[in-house]
Design an enzyme around this catalytic site. Sequence first.
Site, mmCIF file in Angstrom:
data_model
loop_
_atom_site.group_PDB
_atom_site.id
_atom_site.type_symbol
_atom_site.label_atom_id
_atom_site.label_comp_id
_atom_site.label_asym_id
_atom_site.label_seq_id
_atom_site.Cartn_x
_atom_site.Cartn_y
_atom_site.Cartn_z
ATOM 1 N N HIS A 141 0.778 -1.135 -0.169
ATOM 2 C CA HIS A 141 0.275 -0.050 0.152
ATOM 3 C C HIS A 141 0.462 1.114 0.057
ATOM 4 O O HIS A 141 0.281 1.966 -0.633
ATOM 5 C CB HIS A 141 -1.138 -0.494 1.238
ATOM 6 N N THR A 367 -3.154 0.380 5.793
ATOM 7 C CA THR A 367 -4.295 -0.808 4.985
ATOM 8 C C THR A 367 -2.905 -1.307 3.800
ATOM 9 O O THR A 367 -2.051 -1.362 4.076
ATOM 10 C CB THR A 367 -4.568 0.340 3.709
HETATM 11 MN MN MN Z 1 -5.276 3.710 7.510
#
Ligand code: MN
Length: 434
Positions: A141, A367
């Site tokens: 991410h 994430t």
């Molecule tokens: Mn976050």
Amino acid sequence: MTTHSNHRSWLASANDHPDFPLQNLPLGIFSSTNKSPRGGVAIGEMILDLQAALDAGLFHGAAVAAAETASRSQLNDFFALGAAARRALRGALLELLDERSKQREAMQALGETLLVPMHACQLHLPARIGDYTDFYVGIHHANNVGKLFRPDNPLLPNYKHVPIGYHGRASTICVSDTPVRRPNGQTLPPGQDTPSFGPSKRLDYELELGIWIGQGNEMGEPIAIGQASEHVAGFCLLNDWSARDVQAWEYQPLGPFLSKNFASSVSPWVITAEALEPFRKTQPARPEGDPQPLPYLLDEADQATGAIDIELEVLLLTAAMREQGLPPQRLARSNTLNMYWTVAQMVAHHSVGGCKLQPGDLFGSGTLSGPQSEAFGSLLESTVGGKQPLSLPSGEQRTFLADGDEVIMRARCHREGYPSIGFGECRGTLLPAL
Ligand code: MN
């Protein structure tokens, strides 16, 4: 430790249950008709009411105090008891719910006083969250988002040395199924040099692992990496809703603010370290040329068993899909093995300067995307910053979320020879802005 991997329960719905077989036994706070919120344990399609079990005299020894504390309306005091109490309660529940349990008939006689159908219950936040911190340990991410802004140099120089995080907002963390309102905020529209105010046009989700802190530490007394796992009470799913247009305008120089503080959703069940034990893995080796963590972040046992193999997925159900009777569409499937730092490293780093962690504090992992587009944990990544829309079975397209969209997150652990366990769901439907 024994995993009871081949044990079955006298409660039929627990056996081969995709989320809550005998081997899981997650804790949560529930309420049902005419009763106030209280502690319970998910087992199959039912919730075991801990107070009812105590009233029936089902617990003995160390499990009595553990069950009494876990039966309250919030799990903070239970988290504060630490790992020994949690293991005592788990041990007692494994025996009580086993098909060979001596208490089987007594428990069956109690019927729905003891085991309440989960579909008839409301689930609540498991604990009062004092502080919430969101990390950024999903390296794919960080790479994907970094590339959108700095194609040649996506990761900033600190990333492989420091578990990056920021202090988030605890007051707007809500339990799964709580509707989420699209925020109004300031954005800088493309091509403009003065900001506008209005509903966010780039509303996104973030697929994250949530980490519940157990026993805390005193201010000024860091938690050493070797002890850090003992300070984790359990795990959940976390959707860190993000208003990307608000974020892009506000985030420099101090980081996300209103773009993240309008809502974060968590799944209601606290999955314990003991339930996740069979799914522990070696922390994936760092790529050739990456720095070694500094000594305060490096522990041999943590490197050997500090990673967890949890399959994560995020699905979308739009209002039109719901009307057409279509099932939710999976947008991504990822895994917690995509974490560049372990949970213990996050705990050790957070407290190393003397910060006090408290029972019921919540961490987000950041994430957790995988390297491929099918594993991207946010729309920002899967639509390449809103440039490549996703197509849905209803004929609709999405770059970012529309009003009425429901985001559904799930997590499961699989391993040959062990019953699979799951986290339950983290759901949230988007309401139009005020
Ligand atoms: Mn976050």
